[in-house]
Design an enzyme around this catalytic site. Structure first.
Site, PDB file in Angstrom:
ATOM      1  N   SER A 207     -95.013  42.282 -29.058  1.00 23.30           N
ATOM      2  CA  SER A 207     -94.219  42.036 -27.138  1.00 23.30           C
ATOM      3  C   SER A 207     -93.763  40.250 -27.414  1.00 23.30           C
ATOM      4  O   SER A 207     -93.891  39.949 -27.768  1.00 23.30           O
ATOM      5  CB  SER A 207     -94.990  42.217 -26.360  1.00 23.30           C
ATOM      6  OG  SER A 207     -94.620  41.759 -24.878  1.00 23.30           O
ATOM      7  N   TYR A 220    -103.459  40.401 -22.330  1.00 29.00           N
ATOM      8  CA  TYR A 220    -102.432  40.865 -22.627  1.00 29.00           C
ATOM      9  C   TYR A 220    -101.488  40.481 -23.931  1.00 29.00           C
ATOM     10  O   TYR A 220    -100.798  39.904 -24.903  1.00 29.00           O
ATOM     11  CB  TYR A 220    -101.606  42.481 -21.889  1.00 29.00           C
ATOM     12  CG  TYR A 220    -100.776  42.849 -22.803  1.00 29.00           C
ATOM     13  CD1 TYR A 220    -100.739  44.150 -23.054  1.00 29.00           C
ATOM     14  CD2 TYR A 220     -99.227  42.663 -22.561  1.00 29.00           C
ATOM     15  CE1 TYR A 220     -99.956  44.846 -23.758  1.00 29.00           C
ATOM     16  CE2 TYR A 220     -98.113  42.863 -23.004  1.00 29.00           C
ATOM     17  CZ  TYR A 220     -98.300  44.318 -23.910  1.00 29.00           C
ATOM     18  OH  TYR A 220     -97.725  45.112 -24.130  1.00 29.00           O
TER      19      TYR A 220
END
Length: 305
Positions: A207, A220
């Site tokens: 990501s 995350y």
């Protein structure tokens, strides 16, 4: 006699000093030459790879060589999720042997039913990727029932979406187990066969938050940053040991509209699972090493340094 001895000793010391100076000059010269050669090689490699990247970036997709996925055994973790569903569909349409891994058996069965309606055969395994014994057990089943895996796509991921002090401890641990530790177990399960065959492909879905810390993403972002480090280090190891047939692709997309980021209000429109999966398939076919979505992000993010 004493004066003569002192004179000889003084001459010997001076000769020793002269020899020491000569040795130091020789040693320094050799070091300088070695450093100069290393710098020259480094500059040449930088120029070569920068030029290669620029050319490939500017080359339209239809003009680049693309490998076929027909008959390839592809293990896809997180296969029942938004991006996973789209990836499974595109892989099946490319005539690959799709193997879905997910902990959500009900959702996975729905994906299988949809694909079978199109006439595609799909293999489903209910796997908890955080449990390494479960991963190794199902990896053996896949090898026996489907065949040796050609492509591994580590797509499984979760996010909590709270500020640091509001994230429950168990969710921090769970996020690390799913987003990064599982990659170690899946790669360990399938990489040895790829090495024996001399070919294979490992895809890591990371990501942009792993490259740029984001609000409410301390768990995350950290795990996705770890996937980048893991992927790049493994890529370096494989190349160092001459395993050129093992391709590695890391994909770093912006926020994806899959429900994982429900309630998130990013500055730009979220990506859709369809466009992300399409880009991943293209990257696999072209053996791309490093992909960001949007593409321009890889040129802008280094500015944060």
């Amino acid at each position: 006699m004493v004066l003569l001895f002192i004179r000889h000793l003084d001459i010997a010391i001076k000769k020793h000093e002269i020899m020491s100076v000569i040795e130091w000059i020789k040693r320094t010269t050799l070091i300088a030459i070695a450093i100069s050669l290393e710098v020259a090689v480094m500059l040449w490699l930088m120029f070569y790879f920068f030029t290669e990247t620029l050319i490939l970036t500017l080359t339209p997709t239809f003009m680049r060589t693309q490998k076929s996925l027909r008959g390839k055994v592809v293990v896809l973790t997180g296969g029942a999720g938004g991006v996973g569903q789209e990836l499974a569909l595109r892989l099946a349409r490319a005539n690959a042997k799709v193997v879905l891994w997910d902990i959500n058996e009900e959702a996975m069965v729905k994906v299988k039913d949809n694909l079978e309606k199109e006439g595609h055969q799909v293999y489903c395994y209910t796997v908890d990727v955080t449990d390494r014994k479960n991963v190794y057990k199902n990896a053996d089943l896949v090898k026996q029932e489907v065949g040796v895996v050609d492509i591994l796509i580590n797509n499984a991921g979760i996010v909590c979406g709270n500020t640091f002090l509001d994230i429950p401890d168990y969710m921090i641990e769970k996020t690390f187990q799913v987003n990064i530790l599982s990659n170690y177990w899946t790669v360990k399960a399938f990489l040895p066969d790829m090495l024996r065959k001399g070919k294979g492909h490992i895809v890591t879905v990371s990501s942009l938050t792993g490259m740029l810390g984001t609000y409410k993403c301390t768990d995350y972002s950290a795990t996705k940053h770890a996937t980048i480090g893991f992927h790049e280090s493994l890529h370096t190891e494989l190349k160092t040991h001459g395993h050129r047939g093992i391709s590695m692709t890391i994909v770093c997309p912006y926020f994806i509209n899959t429900g994982m980021f429900a309630g998130c209000k990013p500055n730009m429109p979220m990506l859709t699972p369809r466009e992300v999966s399409k880009r991943i398939i293209t990257a696999i076919k072209q053996n791309e090493v490093y992909v960001t979505m949007p593409t321009w992000a890889r040129f802008v993010l280094p500015l944060k340094q």
